[in-house]
Enzyme design. Structure first.
Site, PDB file in Angstrom:
ATOM      1  CD  GLU A 145      64.807  -1.385 -27.771  1.00  0.00           C
ATOM      2  OE1 GLU A 145      65.739  -1.779 -28.484  1.00  0.00           O
ATOM      3  OE2 GLU A 145      63.999  -0.482 -28.139  1.00  0.00           O
TER       4      GLU A 145
ATOM      5  CB  CYS B  23      69.193   2.659 -31.263  1.00  0.00           C
ATOM      6  SG  CYS B  23      68.325   3.405 -29.872  1.00  0.00           S
TER       7      CYS B  23
ATOM      8  NE  ARG C 229      38.743   9.912 -52.297  1.00  0.00           N
ATOM      9  CZ  ARG C 229      39.738   9.578 -53.097  1.00  0.00           C
ATOM     10  NH1 ARG C 229      41.004   9.794 -52.726  1.00  0.00           N
ATOM     11  NH2 ARG C 229      39.476   9.019 -54.269  1.00  0.00           N
TER      12      ARG C 229
END
Length: 353
Positions: free
Chosen positions: A63, A88, A220
């Site tokens: 946001e 949140c 890797r």
């Protein structure tokens, strides 16, 4: 600038903008755990004026990045916000996103999924509604749960999201009788697997796989973070010269004897029993490990299968035949998807309770 609130978003428009937010969220794969992947789109007069996603753990949330992307902030009170997870409502590494949207007095917020984290769990939506902002939830909710399957599993089942992975020969073996490895995977499928590793928190093997393969269990063949390695070594029999114990990459070693930290290895004592796997998963949960790949060997994989402790399986099949050897796990499931990668064939399975 004069306001014009006459435009109308159709259901098709709403889903289209949320789909874009989900696309943005997916860009955070492998970078944001233990946070969820989140995308955000800001729409004014049926036109996108700002986009953002959570790019890295500890950095700004979706946001914030979307609001910062809006060139003319005066449009925000007339704008709709599409976000893939409930904003949140608490202070973590960054301030609450719900407060940011309230501050800018956005008109409406469309949410894909409610947040299962008890720190949020409806509080973000309640904060928006208390400020007079209209909120609509459940937009493409199924797609949102699939994207953040690790995050939802972690909070709802109190364990990591578990992916079983193995490669087997055309005649159903994973190694020769003496545990000698056989080159079953091709170069393309190895890169595929290393990409998977880069997106997961941890990767597990049993003692025999660690002993005979001496694996690195890193990324890797792909650009990305290495997962935390998890070793099941009941009697602490793995030679001290093996890579899991010496190469500096973080390793958790579950055993029956001691709790100790030695360089890169954390030894964790969990007495061996029929409940050992659930105890290991409970400890990984406490360590905030949200996702786990189980790569072998066959006996360990079979334990997960028999106990129903898995969410997804990726089985690579080769045209190579071994004739005899260590049998692949017994797995009576129907794949949800399958396709070829060079001369390897990938079958994906999803656990159905």
């Amino acid at each position: 600038m004069s306001s014009n609130n006459s435009y109308h978003l159709t259901d098709t428009d709403i889903e289209r903008y949320m789909q874009r937010a989900l696309q943005l969220a997916a860009l955070g794969a492998g970078h944001v755990s233990p946070n969820p992947m989140v995308g955000c789109v800001i729409v004014h007069q049926n036109r996108i004026i700002g986009e953002g996603w959570h790019q890295r753990y500890g950095d700004w949330h979706a946001e914030v990045n979307a609001v910062n992307d809006v060139a003319d902030k005066s449009l925000l009170p007339e704008s709709d916000v599409f976000v893939t997870l409930e904003p949140c409502s608490h202070f973590g590494k960054t301030p609450p996103c719900a407060d940011l949207l309230v501050k800018h007095r956005v008109k409406r917020v469309f949410v894909c999924n409610d947040d299962p984290n008890p720190l949020v769990a409806g509080k973000g939506i309640a904060k928006l509604q208390a400020a007079g902002i209209a909120v609509q939830t459940g937009i493409l909710a199924k797609e949102g749960r699939a994207l953040n399957k690790r995050f939802f599993t972690f909070f709802e089942k109190k364990r990591p999201y578990i992916t079983l992975k193995w490669a087997e020969s055309a005649d159903g073996f994973i190694a020769k009788n003496n545990y000698e490895a056989v080159q079953i995977s091709n170069a393309l499928s190895r890169r595929w697997v290393h990409r998977l590793r880069s997106e997961e928190d941890a990767i597990m093997v049993g003692y025999r796989t660690a002993l005979y393969d001496n694996p690195q269990l890193n990324t890797r063949f792909w650009t990305g973070k290495n997962p935390v390695r998890v070793l099941i070594d009941k009697d602490l029999s793995l030679p001290a010269t093996h890579l899991l114990l010496t190469d500096g990459q973080a390793t958790l070693c579950y055993n029956d004897e001691l709790n100790e930290q030695r360089n890169n290895v954390t030894f964790i004592k969990i007495p061996y029993a029929s409940t050992q796997l659930t105890a290991v998963l409970a400890d990984l949960y406490q360590r905030k490990i949200q996702s786990l790949i189980v790569e072998g060997g066959s006996a360990l994989l079979q334990q997960f299968i028999d106990q129903g402790l898995w969410d997804e399986a990726q089985v690579w099949k080769s045209w190579v035949k071994i004739q005899s050897g260590i049998a692949a796990p017994l797995f009576n499931q129907t794949p949800v998807s399958q396709h070829s990668v060079g001369d390897n064939h990938l079958r994906r399975y999803q656990f159905v309770s």
